[in-house]
Scaffold this motif. Structure first.
Motif, PDB file in Angstrom:
ATOM      1  N   ALA A  44       0.827  -1.206   0.000  1.00 16.86           N
ATOM      2  CA  ALA A  44       0.000   0.000   0.000  1.00 16.86           C
ATOM      3  C   ALA A  44       0.864   1.259   0.000  1.00 16.86           C
ATOM      4  O   ALA A  44       0.513   2.267  -0.625  1.00 16.86           O
ATOM      5  N   ILE A  45       1.991   1.210   0.688  1.00 18.81           N
ATOM      6  CA  ILE A  45       2.912   2.355   0.696  1.00 18.81           C
ATOM      7  C   ILE A  45       3.555   2.532  -0.672  1.00 18.81           C
ATOM      8  O   ILE A  45       3.690   3.653  -1.188  1.00 18.81           O
ATOM      9  N   GLU A  46       3.929   1.432  -1.306  1.00 17.97           N
ATOM     10  CA  GLU A  46       4.587   1.514  -2.614  1.00 17.97           C
ATOM     11  C   GLU A  46       3.650   1.970  -3.724  1.00 17.97           C
ATOM     12  O   GLU A  46       4.109   2.320  -4.814  1.00 17.97           O
ATOM     13  N   ASP A  47       2.354   1.981  -3.432  1.00 21.42           N
ATOM     14  CA  ASP A  47       1.416   2.529  -4.408  1.00 21.42           C
ATOM     15  C   ASP A  47       1.610   4.025  -4.601  1.00 21.42           C
ATOM     16  O   ASP A  47       1.071   4.609  -5.542  1.00 21.42           O
ATOM     17  N   HIS A  48       2.345   4.663  -3.678  1.00 19.70           N
ATOM     18  CA  HIS A  48       2.610   6.091  -3.763  1.00 19.70           C
ATOM     19  C   HIS A  48       3.917   6.324  -4.516  1.00 19.70           C
ATOM     20  O   HIS A  48       4.942   5.721  -4.173  1.00 19.70           O
ATOM     21  N   PRO A  49       3.904   7.164  -5.534  1.00 19.68           N
ATOM     22  CA  PRO A  49       5.098   7.390  -6.367  1.00 19.68           C
ATOM     23  C   PRO A  49       6.301   7.819  -5.526  1.00 19.68           C
ATOM     24  O   PRO A  49       6.188   8.609  -4.593  1.00 19.68           O
ATOM     25  N   GLY A  50       7.439   7.234  -5.869  1.00 14.38           N
ATOM     26  CA  GLY A  50       8.687   7.609  -5.213  1.00 14.38           C
ATOM     27  C   GLY A  50       8.970   6.867  -3.926  1.00 14.38           C
ATOM     28  O   GLY A  50      10.040   7.043  -3.331  1.00 14.38           O
ATOM     29  N   GLN A  51       8.027   6.019  -3.475  1.00 12.47           N
ATOM     30  CA  GLN A  51       8.206   5.291  -2.219  1.00 12.47           C
ATOM     31  C   GLN A  51       8.695   3.872  -2.512  1.00 12.47           C
ATOM     32  O   GLN A  51       8.054   3.132  -3.254  1.00 12.47           O
ATOM     33  N   THR A  52       9.801   3.500  -1.948  1.00 13.72           N
ATOM     34  CA  THR A  52      10.296   2.131  -2.052  1.00 13.72           C
ATOM     35  C   THR A  52      10.310   1.529  -0.659  1.00 13.72           C
ATOM     36  O   THR A  52      10.546   2.226   0.329  1.00 13.72           O
ATOM     37  N   THR A  53      10.038   0.256  -0.570  1.00 15.63           N
ATOM     38  CA  THR A  53       9.926  -0.382   0.743  1.00 15.63           C
ATOM     39  C   THR A  53      10.822  -1.598   0.861  1.00 15.63           C
ATOM     40  O   THR A  53      11.122  -2.277  -0.111  1.00 15.63           O
ATOM     41  N   GLN A  54      11.237  -1.831   2.097  1.00  9.94           N
ATOM     42  CA  GLN A  54      11.879  -3.078   2.480  1.00  9.94           C
ATOM     43  C   GLN A  54      11.046  -3.681   3.595  1.00  9.94           C
ATOM     44  O   GLN A  54      10.644  -2.964   4.532  1.00  9.94           O
ATOM     45  N   VAL A  55      10.762  -4.962   3.525  1.00 12.86           N
ATOM     46  CA  VAL A  55       9.944  -5.626   4.532  1.00 12.86           C
ATOM     47  C   VAL A  55      10.818  -6.526   5.385  1.00 12.86           C
ATOM     48  O   VAL A  55      11.578  -7.347   4.863  1.00 12.86           O
ATOM     49  N   LEU A  56      10.693  -6.363   6.699  1.00 13.09           N
ATOM     50  CA  LEU A  56      11.416  -7.224   7.637  1.00 13.09           C
ATOM     51  C   LEU A  56      10.437  -7.639   8.729  1.00 13.09           C
ATOM     52  O   LEU A  56      10.197  -6.892   9.685  1.00 13.09           O
ATOM     53  N   GLN A  57       9.844  -8.799   8.550  1.00  8.02           N
ATOM     54  CA  GLN A  57       8.853  -9.285   9.514  1.00  8.02           C
ATOM     55  C   GLN A  57       9.562  -9.889  10.713  1.00  8.02           C
ATOM     56  O   GLN A  57      10.448 -10.727  10.570  1.00  8.02           O
TER      57      GLN A  57
END
Length: 595
Positions: free
Chosen positions: A457-470
C-alpha cells in the motif's frame, strides 16, 4: 441452479415429520402472533422426546458438502457425512467454521450456499445455521470474496451509529445469501480492562452508553440484512484478565457496577429486538455467589436475563467445549446444568453422544422436567418461524456468488473503514508525509501478511520504495539487530504491532523493537493493528496510529493516512492508561488527532 418450489421447500423442511403435522405448521402466520405461538406449541407436542432434545443442540459438521465423507464426522459422531450427523441427532442448528478449527465449511460463496441447501434438505426441520462473523480481523469465518467490514472497536472509533448499522447490514446480507441465518454477533461486552485477552477490539469500547447505542444499531443492521442477531457474552465479559477459552474468569463488579457498566448494552439489545443472547462462562459473585459460571447459573440466566430484563428470545450457551465450561463440568453434567439454568440451546457440547444421552436421562429421571425442555423447544421453533425458515429454507446459489463482495458492499466497507483510523500521537508534525518526496521505507514488526500488505500500500505512492522485515509477535534480539541495521539505511520506519501491551514477554519484545529503531534517529511510525493500548509500552514513539484491524482495507486506509490522502478522524473509544499506573491516563477516551 433451478431453485426448489415453495411446496418442495416446505416438504424438504418438514422431512419425514410431515405426518406429525409439521408441513401444515410450516405455513406460519406473522411472528409473535397468537397463531405463531400456537403453531410452535403444536409442533412441540407432535415431537418425540428424542426430537425435542435434538433441537437443543447446535453442532459443528465437517466438510464442504452435506453428502461428503469427512474423517472429522467419524471421529466426533461415529458417522461419515454432515447429512448423517443430522439424521443421527436431529439438531436444532449447526455452526460453520473455517479450516483453522477443522470443519472447513466455508470456502467460496456458491459452495457455502450449496452446503446450506444440502443441510436444510437433509434436516427433518429447518436448521438454524450460524456463524461467528463479527467483522474485523479477530473473530471471523468468511474471507475474500466476502466483504471485510471493520470490527466493533473500529466502528466505535468512527463515532457514528450509522456505521455500525451499515456494517451489520452488509455482513448480514452476505451471510443470508449463502444460507447462514444466525450470526453470533454483535459483541455487547464493555471492554474496560486493557489486559483483557479475549475481548479487546471485539468490543465497542469502554463507554457503556456508546456500546449500548452501537449494539442496538448493529442489531437493527443485521435485521435489515435478513439475518438473526445475537448479543454476547451475557452478563458481560469486558472486565476480565482470563480467556474463558482457557480458564474460568471472575467478574468482581458489584450489582451497581454491573447495572452501570455491563448490562446497558444487553438492555439496549433486548429493547431493539435482538433474536438471541449468548451466555458467558464467567463467574459473577454479585449475581450468583455459588461460584458457577453464568452459563450454568439460574439466578443469572433465568432470574436476571429472562425475568428482570424481560428477554423472550433464544438463550444459547457459549461453546461448551471451552475450558470455562468443560474445566468445571464434565460432558454429562454441563448440558444438563445449562438447561436447568434456563439456556435454550447448547453450542458445541463436547462428546455429543454423552451430552445427548445425559439430557435424555435427566428428563426421564425427572432431574429435568419435560415442561422445561418443551419451553426451550417452543422458543427454538418460534425463532425458526420468526425467521421464515419453514417457508424459505433454501437460497439461490447463483445469487450467493453475486452478493458476496459486491461492489457497493466494498464501497461501504472502504468508506466506513476510512472513518475509523485514529491518529493518537504525532510529535513534531511528522505526519502527514510529503507525498512528493522520494524515500525508502522500512516496514517491520508483526505479521507476514500484514507487513507485506502495508508495504504494498505504501509503494502505491510514487517515489516510495519499501523493504519488509517481519519480526513476529516476539522479536528476537538478532531480529531486532537486523531491523536496526535496516532502519539506519531507511528514511522512515513503519512498525506494525499487535497486542504489544497485553502479551507479556512478546509485548516487551515488540516494545524493544520500536525503541531500538527509534534510537537510530530515523523517524518511526507505529501502527497498532489490533488493540489501541500498545503505545503504553513505547509512549515516546514519534507517531502512532490505531487501525483496530490488520485487514487489507484497514492497512490501505492507514497507508493513505500516512500521506495525507486520508485525514484521520477516528477517536479512541477507550482510555489508554500508563503502563506503570493503570489508574493514570496516558490518552483519554475520545482522544484523536487530525491534520
Amino acid at each position: 441452479m433451478q431453485q426448489p418450489t415453495r411446496r418442495q421447500a416446505l416438504a424438504g423442511a418438514a422431512g419425514v415429520a410431515a405426518g406429525l403435522g409439521f408441513a401444515q405448521a410450516a405455513a406460519a402466520s406473522p411472528p409473535d402472533t397468537p397463531a405463531a405461538l400456537r403453531r410452535a406449541g403444536e409442533l412441540t407436542r407432535g415431537m418425540s422426546l428424542e426430537e425435542k432434545v435434538g433441537q437443543l443442540f447446535v453442532l459443528e459438521v465437517y466438510g464442504q458438502a452435506a453428502d461428503t465423507v469427512h474423517a472429522g464426522n467419524r471421529s466426533l459422531y461415529g458417522v461419515d457425512t454432515p447429512a448423517e450427523v443430522l439424521e443421527k441427532y436431529r439438531p436444532g442448528g449447526v455452526i460453520y467454521f473455517d479450516a483453522r478449527r477443522g470443519p472447513d465449511n466455508v470456502r467460496a460463496p456458491r459452495q457455502i450456499a450449496r452446503l446450506s441447501n444440502g443441510l436444510q434438505r437433509a434436516s427433518r426441520l429447518p436448521l438454524i445455521i450460524s456463524v461467528d462473523q463479527e467483522g474485523g480481523s479477530v473473530v471471523y469465518r468468511l474471507t475474500d470474496p466476502a466483504t471485510l467490514m471493520p470490527g466493533n472497536m473500529a466502528l466505535a472509533a468512527s463515532g457514528a451509529a450509522r456505521d455500525s448499522h451499515d456494517s451489520a447490514r452488509v455482513i448480514g446480507t452476505e451471510l443470508a445469501a449463502v444460507g447462514i441465518n444466525q450470526n453470533y454477533a454483535p459483541v455487547a461486552d464493555v471492554n474496560i480492562n486493557p489486559e483483557n485477552p479475549v475481548i479487546g477490539v471485539r468490543s465497542f469500547g469502554s463507554d457503556p452508553g456508546l456500546c449500548a447505542e452501537l449494539v442496538a444499531s448493529a442489531v437493527r443492521g443485521y435485521h435489515r440484512g435478513r439475518v438473526a442477531s445475537a448479543a454476547k457474552h451475557f452478563p458481560g465479559h469486558g472486565d476480565t484478565d482470563t480467556d474463558s477459552h482457557t480458564g474460568l474468569p471472575e467478574i468482581t463488579h458489584t450489582r451497581e457496577e454491573l447495572d452501570r457498566i455491563d448490562l446497558p448494552p444487553f438492555r439496549a439489545a433486548v429493547r431493539r429486538g435482538v433474536d438471541t443472547i449468548m451466555t458467558a462462562h464467567i463467574v459473577v459473585p454479585a449475581l450468583d455467589p455459588s461460584g458457577v459460571p453464568a452459563t450454568m447459573s439460574h439466578p443469572i440466566v433465568t432470574g436476571l436475563l429472562r425475568e428482570e430484563l424481560g428477554f423472550e428470545g433464544l438463550i444459547v450457551t457459549d461453546a461448551l467445549d471451552m475450558r470455562g465450561a468443560s474445566g468445571e463440568f464434565p460432558p454429562d453434567v454441563a448440558p444438563v446444568r445449562a438447561l436447568q439454568a434456563g439456556c435454550d440451546q447448547l453450542v458445541l457440547a463436547p462428546q455429543t453422544d454423552v451430552a445427548y444421552a445425559a439430557v435424555l436421562d435427566a428428563v426421564r429421571s425427572g432431574e429435568l422436567s419435560e415442561e422445561r425442555i418443551d419451553a426451550s423447544v417452543r422458543r427454538v421453533l418460534l425463532h425458526k418461524l420468526r425467521r421464515g425458515l419453514f417457508l424459505r429454507p433454501y437460497v439461490d446459489e447463483d445469487r450467493a456468488e453475486r452478493v458476496a463482495g459486491r461492489r457497493r458492499h466494498r464501497a461501504v466497507a472502504r468508506a466506513v473503514t476510512d472513518r475509523t483510523v485514529t491518529l493518537v500521537r504525532n510529535a513534531d508534525g511528522l505526519l502527514p508525509l510529503d507525498p512528493g518526496t522520494a524515500r525508502s521505507v522500512l516496514v517491520t514488526g508483526w505479521g507476514v501478511t500484514t507487513t507485506a500488505t502495508l508495504a504494498d500500500a505504501i509503494e502505491d505512492h510514487p517515489g516510495q520504495t519499501t523493504q519488509v522485515l517481519q519480526t513476529g509477535s516476539r522479536p528476537s534480539a538478532a531480529r531486532i539487530e537486523e531491523a536496526v541495521a535496516a532502519a539506519r539505511a531507511a528514511d522512515l520506519v513503519v512498525v506494525s504491532c499487535n497486542a504489544a501491551a497485553a502479551w507479556g514477554e512478546g509485548g516487551v519484545a515488540q516494545a524493544a523493537l520500536v525503541e531500538a529503531v527509534r534510537a537510530t534517529g530515523t523517524p518511526v511510525v507505529a501502527v497498532a493493528v489490533r488493540n489501541p493500548y500498545d503505545i503504553r509500552r513505547f509512549p515516546a514513539v514519534p507517531a502512532y496510529l490505531a487501525t483496530y484491524s490488520y485487514g487489507a482495507p484497514s492497512l490501505d486506509a492507514v497507508a493513505r493516512a500516512l500521506y495525507g490522502e486520508l485525514n484521520p478522524g477516528g477517536r479512541l473509544p477507550v482510555s489508554v492508561p500508563t503502563l506503570d499506573d493503570p489508574e493514570a491516563t496516558l490518552y483519554p477516551f475520545g482522544h484523536g488527532l487530525s491534520y
